[in-house]
Scaffold this active site. Structure first.
Site, short mmCIF file in Angstrom:
data_model
loop_
_atom_site.label_atom_id
_atom_site.label_comp_id
_atom_site.label_asym_id
_atom_site.label_seq_id
_atom_site.Cartn_x
_atom_site.Cartn_y
_atom_site.Cartn_z
NE ARG A 164 -3.37 -9.79 -5.60
CZ ARG A 164 -4.55 -10.39 -5.32
NH1 ARG A 164 -5.02 -10.37 -4.09
NH2 ARG A 164 -5.21 -11.03 -6.26
CB SER A 238 -1.52 -9.61 -11.97
OG SER A 238 -2.47 -10.64 -12.06
CD GLU A 334 -0.11 -8.31 -7.88
OE1 GLU A 334 -1.26 -7.89 -8.08
OE2 GLU A 334 0.18 -9.52 -7.89
P1 FAD Z 1 9.56 -13.54 -4.69
O1 FAD Z 1 9.21 -13.16 -6.08
O2 FAD Z 1 10.81 -14.29 -4.48
O3 FAD Z 1 9.58 -12.23 -3.77
C1 FAD Z 1 8.54 -11.29 -3.87
C2 FAD Z 1 8.84 -10.13 -2.91
O4 FAD Z 1 8.79 -10.59 -1.56
C3 FAD Z 1 10.23 -9.54 -3.08
O5 FAD Z 1 10.16 -8.16 -2.81
C4 FAD Z 1 11.05 -10.25 -2.02
O6 FAD Z 1 12.17 -9.50 -1.60
C5 FAD Z 1 10.05 -10.42 -0.89
N1 FAD Z 1 10.23 -11.62 -0.09
C6 FAD Z 1 10.24 -12.90 -0.54
N2 FAD Z 1 10.36 -13.76 0.50
C7 FAD Z 1 10.45 -13.00 1.63
C8 FAD Z 1 10.60 -13.29 3.01
N3 FAD Z 1 10.69 -14.55 3.45
N4 FAD Z 1 10.67 -12.26 3.89
C9 FAD Z 1 10.58 -10.98 3.45
N5 FAD Z 1 10.45 -10.64 2.15
C10 FAD Z 1 10.37 -11.64 1.26
N6 FAD Z 1 0.00 -13.63 -6.70
C11 FAD Z 1 -1.20 -13.58 -6.10
O7 FAD Z 1 -1.37 -12.91 -5.08
N7 FAD Z 1 -2.25 -14.29 -6.59
C12 FAD Z 1 -2.15 -15.06 -7.70
O8 FAD Z 1 -3.12 -15.69 -8.08
C13 FAD Z 1 -0.90 -15.10 -8.38
N8 FAD Z 1 -0.77 -15.82 -9.52
C14 FAD Z 1 0.42 -15.83 -10.17
C15 FAD Z 1 0.54 -16.55 -11.37
C16 FAD Z 1 1.74 -16.60 -12.05
C17 FAD Z 1 1.85 -17.39 -13.34
C18 FAD Z 1 2.88 -15.95 -11.51
C19 FAD Z 1 4.21 -16.05 -12.19
C20 FAD Z 1 2.77 -15.21 -10.34
C21 FAD Z 1 1.55 -15.13 -9.67
N9 FAD Z 1 1.38 -14.39 -8.49
C22 FAD Z 1 0.18 -14.36 -7.84
C23 FAD Z 1 2.51 -13.63 -7.94
C24 FAD Z 1 3.43 -14.47 -7.02
O9 FAD Z 1 3.29 -15.83 -7.30
C25 FAD Z 1 3.12 -14.25 -5.55
O10 FAD Z 1 3.23 -12.89 -5.22
C26 FAD Z 1 4.04 -15.06 -4.63
O11 FAD Z 1 3.66 -14.92 -3.30
C27 FAD Z 1 5.50 -14.66 -4.77
O12 FAD Z 1 6.27 -15.61 -4.07
P2 FAD Z 1 7.80 -15.79 -4.33
O13 FAD Z 1 8.32 -16.72 -3.27
O14 FAD Z 1 8.06 -16.16 -5.72
O15 FAD Z 1 8.31 -14.31 -4.03
P1 NAP Z 2 -10.73 -13.08 -13.86
O1 NAP Z 2 -11.44 -14.23 -13.26
O2 NAP Z 2 -10.67 -12.93 -15.35
O3 NAP Z 2 -11.30 -11.72 -13.24
C1 NAP Z 2 -10.74 -10.46 -13.58
C2 NAP Z 2 -10.61 -9.62 -12.33
O4 NAP Z 2 -11.90 -9.38 -11.81
C3 NAP Z 2 -9.81 -10.33 -11.28
O5 NAP Z 2 -8.58 -9.70 -11.20
C4 NAP Z 2 -10.65 -10.25 -10.02
O6 NAP Z 2 -10.06 -9.47 -8.99
C5 NAP Z 2 -11.93 -9.62 -10.42
N1 NAP Z 2 -13.04 -10.54 -10.10
C6 NAP Z 2 -13.57 -11.50 -10.88
N2 NAP Z 2 -14.59 -12.11 -10.25
C7 NAP Z 2 -14.68 -11.54 -9.04
C8 NAP Z 2 -15.55 -11.73 -7.92
N3 NAP Z 2 -16.51 -12.64 -7.94
N4 NAP Z 2 -15.36 -10.97 -6.83
C9 NAP Z 2 -14.38 -10.05 -6.80
N5 NAP Z 2 -13.53 -9.82 -7.82
C10 NAP Z 2 -13.68 -10.55 -8.93
O7 NAP Z 2 -9.24 -13.03 -13.30
P2 NAP Z 2 -7.97 -13.87 -13.68
O8 NAP Z 2 -6.96 -12.95 -14.21
O9 NAP Z 2 -8.32 -15.10 -14.47
O10 NAP Z 2 -7.48 -14.32 -12.25
C11 NAP Z 2 -8.24 -15.19 -11.46
C12 NAP Z 2 -7.83 -15.04 -10.02
O11 NAP Z 2 -6.44 -15.37 -9.86
C13 NAP Z 2 -7.98 -13.60 -9.51
O12 NAP Z 2 -8.41 -13.66 -8.16
C14 NAP Z 2 -6.59 -13.04 -9.60
O13 NAP Z 2 -6.32 -12.07 -8.59
C15 NAP Z 2 -5.72 -14.27 -9.39
N6 NAP Z 2 -4.46 -14.12 -10.13
C16 NAP Z 2 -3.54 -13.27 -9.63
C17 NAP Z 2 -2.32 -13.11 -10.27
C18 NAP Z 2 -1.25 -12.24 -9.66
O14 NAP Z 2 -0.13 -12.30 -10.10
N7 NAP Z 2 -1.58 -11.44 -8.69
C19 NAP Z 2 -2.05 -13.80 -11.44
C20 NAP Z 2 -3.04 -14.62 -11.94
C21 NAP Z 2 -4.24 -14.79 -11.28
P3 NAP Z 2 -9.00 -10.05 -7.92
O15 NAP Z 2 -7.71 -10.06 -8.64
O16 NAP Z 2 -9.05 -9.02 -6.85
O17 NAP Z 2 -9.46 -11.39 -7.47
#
Ligand code: FAD
Ligand code: NAP
Length: 338
Positions: A164, A238, A334
């Site tokens: 991340r 998250s 995050e």
């Molecule tokens: P924004 O929220 O619009 O921007 C995020 C940041 O990036 C800000 O700082 C912004 O200034 C910057 N930015 C945006 N676009 C650009 C650009 N073109 N150039 C430079 N800077 C830029 N994230 C995960 O990694 N894994 C997940 O599984 C995941 N699940 C999610 C589930 C839900 C329900 C929600 C609401 C979010 C989740 N996220 C997850 C977080 C989010 O979706 C990601 O981080 C996504 O990439 C954000 O994209 P955005 O276009 O909405 O960015």
């Molecule tokens: P989950 O499956 O309940 O697992 C909890 C955490 O354990 C996760 O955050 C994941 O880390 C870690 N994990 C589970 N199984 C793993 C494996 N086999 N190897 C390594 N790490 C493992 O998690 P969840 O909340 O439902 O999310 C599922 C996936 O979607 C995760 O990968 C999570 O990152 C992603 N997610 C991200 C966001 C966001 O906003 N960043 C939001 C929703 C879901 P990791 O997070 O490192 O994978």
């Protein structure tokens, strides 16, 4: 998109909190972005680059200009029998890109189905889910340097991706606008179903030899059942990163919390599940006024309606402090705070 003054930002982000920007404008090309960067009435204002607004929290009105990336398009740059390099405009909806590649039979992005937001924000935090990260299939990106309007090509190494993390989240923040991102995908894909919940979803569906479409469908089903829909319940996914700690530190925490969940982290560290620590600190399902912690997923802070960004930020501080007090673990936000 014309320049809108004193713009309401509520429709442009997923937390659903009220915030206004001094100005808001969109751009769909380098020329349009350069024109906005040189626009006399916007000079001197702080800039915020916006994608889908799914990874940010507004804690106040934004006194500057919000520039929304609407750069469109998905195109093939090169291909052979084995691989294809595909490039997408930063304004492309991430899930649309995933569905497009899955429909073509190009493997790599399927585990990251249904992540909200746009392509351009993906490299910012090296998005990841279900055992795959953006960096695993990344080829290069093009970013416009704000200081002189030049477009620079970044290789994977130059992006300095981590868990991340990236150059753009640190030193590159506010200096570059990501315009296009290219991925190298596999025409003879190997699926990655090592992640527990994908395995069980596929078993439930009776699928023994999954295709990338099966994996994508499974991920969509898991996410839809587990995560709150931000259109109904404001959130940004998250709120905290999963912390990584040295093995000795994990052993110490295990003495307080014997069922501590751990995974191998980067560089020999141990990754903890922040959601488990927050839940064990008693926050899961917490609700106060219009804000709270999601009832099924303690990593997700939610706006039940009417919460301010400041209240949600304060809640995140309380969560951080209690996890520190209870387990001696320092959580890191995050979500990008503005
Ligand atoms: P924004 O929220 O619009 O921007 C995020 C940041 O990036 C800000 O700082 C912004 O200034 C910057 N930015 C945006 N676009 C650009 C650009 N073109 N150039 C430079 N800077 C830029 N994230 C995960 O990694 N894994 C997940 O599984 C995941 N699940 C999610 C589930 C839900 C329900 C929600 C609401 C979010 C989740 N996220 C997850 C977080 C989010 O979706 C990601 O981080 C996504 O990439 C954000 O994209 P955005 O276009 O909405 O960015
Ligand atoms: P989950 O499956 O309940 O697992 C909890 C955490 O354990 C996760 O955050 C994941 O880390 C870690 N994990 C589970 N199984 C793993 C494996 N086999 N190897 C390594 N790490 C493992 O998690 P969840 O909340 O439902 O999310 C599922 C996936 O979607 C995760 O990968 C999570 O990152 C992603 N997610 C991200 C966001 C966001 O906003 N960043 C939001 C929703 C879901 P990791 O997070 O490192 O994978």
């Amino acid at each position: 998109m014309p320049i809108e003054r004193n713009a309401d930002l509520k429709p442009y982000h997923t937390f659903g909190v009220s915030a206004r920007a001094a100005a808001l404008a969109g751009f769909a090309s380098e020329a349009e972005l350069r024109a906005l960067l040189n626009e006399p009435t916007l000079l001197g204002l702080d800039r915020l680059i916006l994608g889908g607004g799914s990874n940010l929290l507004f804690t106040r009105d934004w006194p500057g200009v919000v520039l929304r990336n609407d750069v469109p398009g998905i195109e093939v740059l090169s291909e052979d029998d084995e691989r294809v390099t595909v490039r997408a405009g930063a304004g492309t909806v991430w899930h649309d890109l995933v569905l497009h590649t899955v429909a073509q039979g190009w493997g790599g992005l399927e585990n990251m189905s249904l992540i909200p937001g746009r392509v351009g924000a993906g490299p910012m935090q090296n998005i990841g889910a279900y055992g795959t990260e953006l960096k695993d299939h990344f080829d290069h990106l093009e970013a416009l340097r704000i200081s002189d309007g030049e477009v620079i090509r970044f290789s994977k190494t130059e992006c300095r991706f981590g868990y991340r993390e990236s150059f753009f989240k640190r030193e590159g923040r506010d200096r570059f606008v990501i315009m296009r991102v290219a991925f190298t995908l596999n025409k003879r894909p190997q699926v990655n179903v090592g992640y527990g919940s994908i395995k069980s979803e596929l078993e439930k569906r009776g699928i023994a030899s999954p295709t990338i479409r099966d994996v994508s469908d499974a991920v969509i089903a898991i996410r839809s059942s587990k995560l709150p829909d931000f259109r109904v319940l404001g959130n940004a996914g998250s709120f905290f990163k999963n912390p990584t700690v040295p093995a000795t530190e994990a052993d110490r925490i295990k003495r307080i919390l014997p069922d501590l969940v751990t995974f191998p982290g980067e560089h020999g560290t141990v990754k903890l599940a922040a959601g488990q620590l927050i839940e064990k600190a008693g926050w899961k399902g917490f609700r106060e006024n219009g804000y709270g912690v999601h009832k099924d997923q303690a990593l997700v802070l939610v706006n039940h309606g009417g919460a301010t960004g400041g209240q949600i930020f304060d809640l995140s501080t309380r969560v951080l402090e209690s996890v520190r007090e209870r387990f001696g673990v320092e959580l890191e936000r995050e979500v990008n705070i503005f």
